[in-house]
Design a protein around this motif. Structure first.
Motif, PDB file in Angstrom:
ATOM      1  N   LYS A 144      -5.337   0.809  -2.593  1.00  0.00           N
ATOM      2  CA  LYS A 144      -4.533   1.381  -3.731  1.00  0.00           C
ATOM      3  C   LYS A 144      -3.319   0.701  -3.923  1.00  0.00           C
ATOM      4  O   LYS A 144      -2.876   0.070  -2.866  1.00  0.00           O
ATOM      5  N   SER A 145      -2.657   0.711  -5.168  1.00  0.00           N
ATOM      6  CA  SER A 145      -1.352  -0.017  -5.419  1.00  0.00           C
ATOM      7  C   SER A 145      -0.291   0.770  -4.797  1.00  0.00           C
ATOM      8  O   SER A 145      -0.503   2.033  -4.410  1.00  0.00           O
ATOM      9  N   GLN A 179       0.172   4.811  -3.997  1.00  0.00           N
ATOM     10  CA  GLN A 179       0.270   5.687  -2.735  1.00  0.00           C
ATOM     11  C   GLN A 179       1.293   6.416  -2.744  1.00  0.00           C
ATOM     12  O   GLN A 179       1.657   7.600  -2.262  1.00  0.00           O
ATOM     13  N   PHE A 180       2.415   5.986  -3.490  1.00  0.00           N
ATOM     14  CA  PHE A 180       3.674   6.859  -3.751  1.00  0.00           C
ATOM     15  C   PHE A 180       3.362   8.125  -4.289  1.00  0.00           C
ATOM     16  O   PHE A 180       3.636   9.179  -3.958  1.00  0.00           O
ATOM     17  N   VAL A 233       4.148   6.061   2.683  1.00  0.00           N
ATOM     18  CA  VAL A 233       3.597   5.080   2.254  1.00  0.00           C
ATOM     19  C   VAL A 233       3.728   3.847   3.040  1.00  0.00           C
ATOM     20  O   VAL A 233       2.913   3.196   3.659  1.00  0.00           O
ATOM     21  N   TRP A 234       4.945   3.774   3.870  1.00  0.00           N
ATOM     22  CA  TRP A 234       5.185   2.973   4.941  1.00  0.00           C
ATOM     23  C   TRP A 234       4.321   3.093   6.121  1.00  0.00           C
ATOM     24  O   TRP A 234       3.983   2.239   6.632  1.00  0.00           O
ATOM     25  N   GLN A 235       3.853   4.385   6.512  1.00  0.00           N
ATOM     26  CA  GLN A 235       2.929   4.674   7.630  1.00  0.00           C
ATOM     27  C   GLN A 235       1.442   4.178   7.123  1.00  0.00           C
ATOM     28  O   GLN A 235       0.799   3.747   7.999  1.00  0.00           O
ATOM     29  N   GLN A 236       1.132   4.476   5.850  1.00  0.00           N
ATOM     30  CA  GLN A 236      -0.057   4.316   5.432  1.00  0.00           C
ATOM     31  C   GLN A 236      -0.295   2.662   5.478  1.00  0.00           C
ATOM     32  O   GLN A 236      -1.502   2.008   5.802  1.00  0.00           O
TER      33      GLN A 236
END
Length: 150
Positions: A88-89, A93-94, A144-147
């Motif tokens: 995903k872009s 994701q955001f 998003v950072w964790q993903q």
């Protein structure tokens, strides 16, 4: 146990080479057995002895494939790799971080709070909604950072 055997049709002797009974099939119905999808003969490769698989593939158990045969198969079939899944872009994701019922409730609360502040002409009425939205945006950034790190 006898009822189960009778129901499944396992009480009947089968002739050599006859297919196994199929669950759900009526007694006496001629239901062909499923054909294996890989390998020649009666069994797929995973059910055969390694020596049979090697012989069928034209390889040697000790040395593997001849270099010329390997190069020919590589040219014909390509490398033995799965296609990389497209992720995903960052924007998608955001946005997905806001697809949660509690987050939606907080967004509606911030919108209602802002509308009431404007309607009542409060001087600092925009602070509460701004704090709620800021926390939600920070939460989405961390998500998003964790993903991306996982």
């Amino acid at each position: 146990a006898a009822f189960l055997l009778l129901t499944l049709g396992l009480d009947q002797p089968r002739a050599a080479g006859a297919s196994a009974p199929v669950l759900g099939a009526r007694r006496g119905a001629d239901v062909p057995a499923a054909k294996p999808s890989l390998g020649d003969g009666d069994f797929p490769f995973h059910a055969k002895p390694p020596a049979d698989c090697v012989k069928e593939l034209g390889a040697d158990l000790d040395t593997g494939l001849d270099a010329a045969v390997a190069a020919e198969r590589l040219a014909k079939h390509g490398p033995n790799r799965l296609a990389a899944a497209k992720g995903k872009s960052l924007l998608r994701q955001f946005i997905d971080q806001f697809d949660d019922s509690l987050v939606k409730v907080l967004l509606v609360t911030a919108a209602v709070s802002m509308a009431l502040a404007v309607a009542e002409r409060e001087e600092h009425g925009w602070v509460e909604p701004l704090v709620i939205v800021t926390i939600l945006v920070l939460n989405a950034v961390v998500g998003v950072w964790q993903q991306r790190s996982a």
